[in-house]
Design a protein around this motif. Structure first.
Motif, PDB file in Angstrom:
ATOM      1  N   SER A 204      -5.507   0.643  -0.769  1.00  0.00           N
ATOM      2  CA  SER A 204      -4.209   0.600  -1.455  1.00  0.00           C
ATOM      3  C   SER A 204      -3.798  -0.841  -1.756  1.00  0.00           C
ATOM      4  O   SER A 204      -3.134  -1.116  -2.749  1.00  0.00           O
ATOM      5  CB  SER A 204      -3.142   1.266  -0.588  1.00  0.00           C
ATOM      6  OG  SER A 204      -3.213   0.771   0.735  1.00  0.00           O
ATOM      7  N   ILE A 205      -4.224  -1.769  -0.903  1.00  0.00           N
ATOM      8  CA  ILE A 205      -3.907  -3.180  -1.109  1.00  0.00           C
ATOM      9  C   ILE A 205      -4.979  -3.843  -1.971  1.00  0.00           C
ATOM     10  O   ILE A 205      -4.689  -4.611  -2.889  1.00  0.00           O
ATOM     11  CB  ILE A 205      -3.822  -3.913   0.262  1.00  0.00           C
ATOM     12  CG1 ILE A 205      -2.728  -3.278   1.128  1.00  0.00           C
ATOM     13  CG2 ILE A 205      -3.589  -5.406   0.088  1.00  0.00           C
ATOM     14  CD1 ILE A 205      -2.840  -3.596   2.606  1.00  0.00           C
TER      15      ILE A 205
ATOM     16  N   ALA B 108      -0.770   1.301   9.897  1.00  0.00           N
ATOM     17  CA  ALA B 108      -0.226   0.825   8.615  1.00  0.00           C
ATOM     18  C   ALA B 108      -1.209   0.994   7.457  1.00  0.00           C
ATOM     19  O   ALA B 108      -0.885   1.604   6.439  1.00  0.00           O
ATOM     20  CB  ALA B 108       0.206  -0.632   8.734  1.00  0.00           C
ATOM     21  N   ALA B 109      -2.444   0.480   7.625  1.00  0.00           N
ATOM     22  CA  ALA B 109      -3.394   0.524   6.504  1.00  0.00           C
ATOM     23  C   ALA B 109      -3.829   1.950   6.186  1.00  0.00           C
ATOM     24  O   ALA B 109      -3.911   2.334   5.022  1.00  0.00           O
ATOM     25  CB  ALA B 109      -4.603  -0.349   6.794  1.00  0.00           C
TER      26      ALA B 109
ATOM     27  N   THR C  16      -1.056   3.899   4.512  1.00  0.00           N
ATOM     28  CA  THR C  16      -0.846   3.357   3.169  1.00  0.00           C
ATOM     29  C   THR C  16      -1.967   3.807   2.233  1.00  0.00           C
ATOM     30  O   THR C  16      -1.734   4.131   1.076  1.00  0.00           O
ATOM     31  CB  THR C  16      -0.762   1.818   3.237  1.00  0.00           C
ATOM     32  OG1 THR C  16       0.246   1.479   4.189  1.00  0.00           O
ATOM     33  CG2 THR C  16      -0.361   1.218   1.913  1.00  0.00           C
ATOM     34  N   ASP C  17      -3.214   3.835   2.766  1.00  0.00           N
ATOM     35  CA  ASP C  17      -4.329   4.316   1.943  1.00  0.00           C
ATOM     36  C   ASP C  17      -4.146   5.790   1.582  1.00  0.00           C
ATOM     37  O   ASP C  17      -4.452   6.208   0.479  1.00  0.00           O
ATOM     38  CB  ASP C  17      -5.665   4.151   2.683  1.00  0.00           C
ATOM     39  CG  ASP C  17      -6.069   2.694   2.794  1.00  0.00           C
ATOM     40  OD1 ASP C  17      -5.471   1.867   2.080  1.00  0.00           O
ATOM     41  OD2 ASP C  17      -6.965   2.380   3.593  1.00  0.00           O
TER      42      ASP C  17
ATOM     43  N   LEU D  45       1.159   2.595  -1.374  1.00  0.00           N
ATOM     44  CA  LEU D  45       2.061   1.586  -0.795  1.00  0.00           C
ATOM     45  C   LEU D  45       3.506   2.055  -0.721  1.00  0.00           C
ATOM     46  O   LEU D  45       4.181   1.866   0.281  1.00  0.00           O
ATOM     47  CB  LEU D  45       1.998   0.286  -1.618  1.00  0.00           C
ATOM     48  CG  LEU D  45       0.837  -0.654  -1.296  1.00  0.00           C
ATOM     49  CD1 LEU D  45       0.731  -1.739  -2.351  1.00  0.00           C
ATOM     50  CD2 LEU D  45       1.015  -1.284   0.074  1.00  0.00           C
TER      51      LEU D  45
ATOM     52  N   GLY E 209       3.430   5.099   1.927  1.00  0.00           N
ATOM     53  CA  GLY E 209       2.667   4.864   3.147  1.00  0.00           C
ATOM     54  C   GLY E 209       3.207   3.754   4.023  1.00  0.00           C
ATOM     55  O   GLY E 209       3.271   3.892   5.249  1.00  0.00           O
ATOM     56  N   LEU E 210       3.630   2.648   3.384  1.00  0.00           N
ATOM     57  CA  LEU E 210       4.089   1.513   4.191  1.00  0.00           C
ATOM     58  C   LEU E 210       5.396   1.826   4.913  1.00  0.00           C
ATOM     59  O   LEU E 210       5.505   1.610   6.121  1.00  0.00           O
ATOM     60  CB  LEU E 210       4.204   0.265   3.304  1.00  0.00           C
ATOM     61  CG  LEU E 210       3.948  -1.074   3.989  1.00  0.00           C
ATOM     62  CD1 LEU E 210       2.633  -1.080   4.745  1.00  0.00           C
ATOM     63  CD2 LEU E 210       3.974  -2.209   2.976  1.00  0.00           C
TER      64      LEU E 210
ATOM     65  N   ALA F 224       4.571   4.186   7.751  1.00  0.00           N
ATOM     66  CA  ALA F 224       3.955   3.490   8.884  1.00  0.00           C
ATOM     67  C   ALA F 224       5.023   2.772   9.711  1.00  0.00           C
ATOM     68  O   ALA F 224       5.014   2.809  10.946  1.00  0.00           O
ATOM     69  CB  ALA F 224       2.917   2.491   8.384  1.00  0.00           C
TER      70      ALA F 224
END
Length: 360
Positions: free
Chosen positions: A78-79, A267-268, A271-272, A276, A279-280, A283
């Motif tokens: 996602s990032i 978090a990751a 988010t995935d 974002l 998900g963020l 988290a």
């Protein structure tokens, strides 16, 4: 490789000399996520211009971290997806090839080691890595480039948990869950150097080397019942495994007011899964709920821990290395031309310990 283009630095700079600077170099590029076959060694990857606080490092060795193989497979997509192609790699050991105009901590020609932040897009699997001046420090003279490259990312991850979050102090009891991995092994050595009493869980192959660096107890989690073998309560628990079972166990081993820290924050992955935007915050909410729940039920602090650049931490780690109190064993080295084989070996768990890529 187009080799050198001379650039001058401002006249007030304290080393009045011409800097040689590369414009392109070899790098291992990841154009899309997937298996080790996605990695491509290219010879003409651009070297961006240095910002004032940047250090250009002629890479000699980089270590393969779990984060590298996970990112390659799509962890954190996602990032990172919008930023492809990426260059993987976090740790580096090498020589300073050039410095930005505001850098005072290292000079051209000096041997250095350091690590990039987890979210850096231009990593260290390249002949010329770029780090900021708070991400590198002179390499311990007692270590080779291969040995030095295995240390910074893992040791800084452990440092952040034990020193910044738990603020460990002499005489405290510390439990490291998963002491055989690089982060766990670094954490044991940091805690021992701080005068703490350390217990750890690990695989049978790691017991001897963990006791050799000063842990008081190393419990083989396969052969023994950990909860019977380990006695008493702890001031801090660093959980490098981070599954529900180790979390439950770690929490129950803590004194009131103690710190539980896990490397496996959600978090990751959240988010995935959700992107974002959703998900963020999800988290963050998840973490906050856990923190409140455990503070209320057990009177303990709960946190996700991850590596951050920390020049004080890196300097302390260098001093521990120089004093013979910090070392991470390297199990195997590969030339950078065999980066796919190195990743495949880690993917298939053929090499339990540290793998380092050498660049000539």
């Amino acid at each position: 490789m187009r080799i050198f283009r001379k650039i001058t630095t401002p006249s007030n700079y304290h080393h009045h000399q011409l800097r040689s600077y590369v414009s392109t170099c070899r790098a291992v590029v990841l154009p899309s996520f997937g298996g080790a076959d996605k990695l491509q060694l290219r010879s003409d990857v651009p070297v961006p211009p240095l910002k004032p606080n940047h250090v250009l490092v002629r890479t000699r060795a980089v270590s393969v971290n779990p984060l590298d193989t996970r990112m390659r497979s799509g962890y954190g997509r996602s990032i990172f997806e919008p930023l492809l192609p990426l260059i993987l790699g976090r740790d580096v050991s090498g020589e300073v090839a050039a410095v930005g105009e505001s850098v005072r901590s290292v000079i051209v020609g000096q041997e250095v080691f350091g690590a990039l932040h987890p979210t850096a897009v231009r990593g260290t699997y390249t002949d010329y890595a770029i780090l900021s001046d708070d991400e590198v420090t002179p390499k311990p003279t007692s270590l080779s480039h291969v040995e030095a490259s295995a240390i910074p990312f893992a040791a800084l991850t452990a440092w952040r948990a034990l020193k910044s979050t738990a603020r460990i102090s002499e005489g405290q009891r510390i439990l490291i869950v998963g002491g055989g991995g690089a982060v766990g092994f670094a954490a044991i050595q940091i805690a021992v150097a701080a005068g703490c009493n350390v217990a750890t869980t690990c695989g049978s192959q790691s017991v001897d080397r963990i006791l050799a660096v000063g842990a008081e107890q190393a419990v083989d989690y396969v052969a023994e019942d950990v909860e019977l073998a380990i006695k008493g309560k702890f001031d801090a628990v660093l959980d490098t495994i981070g599954v529900p079972e180790t979390e439950r166990m770690g929490i129950n081993f803590l004194k009131r007011g103690g710190h539980y820290m896990t490397l496996q924050g959600e978090a990751a992955s959240l988010t995935d899964r959700f992107g974002l935007a959703i998900g963020l915050p999800a988290a963050t909410t998840f973490l906050l709920k856990r923190q409140i729940q455990y503070r209320y039920s057990h009177g303990i602090e709960y946190s996700w821990t991850f590596m951050r650049a920390d020049i004080e931490g890196l300097i302390e780690i260098r001093k521990l290395c120089e004093a013979g109190k910090m070392k991470i064993p390297v199990d195997k080295t590969f030339p950078i031309t065999q980066v796919k084989e190195a990743h495949e070996a880690k993917d298939n768990k053929l090499i339990p310990g540290k793998v380092v890529l050498e660049l000539d």
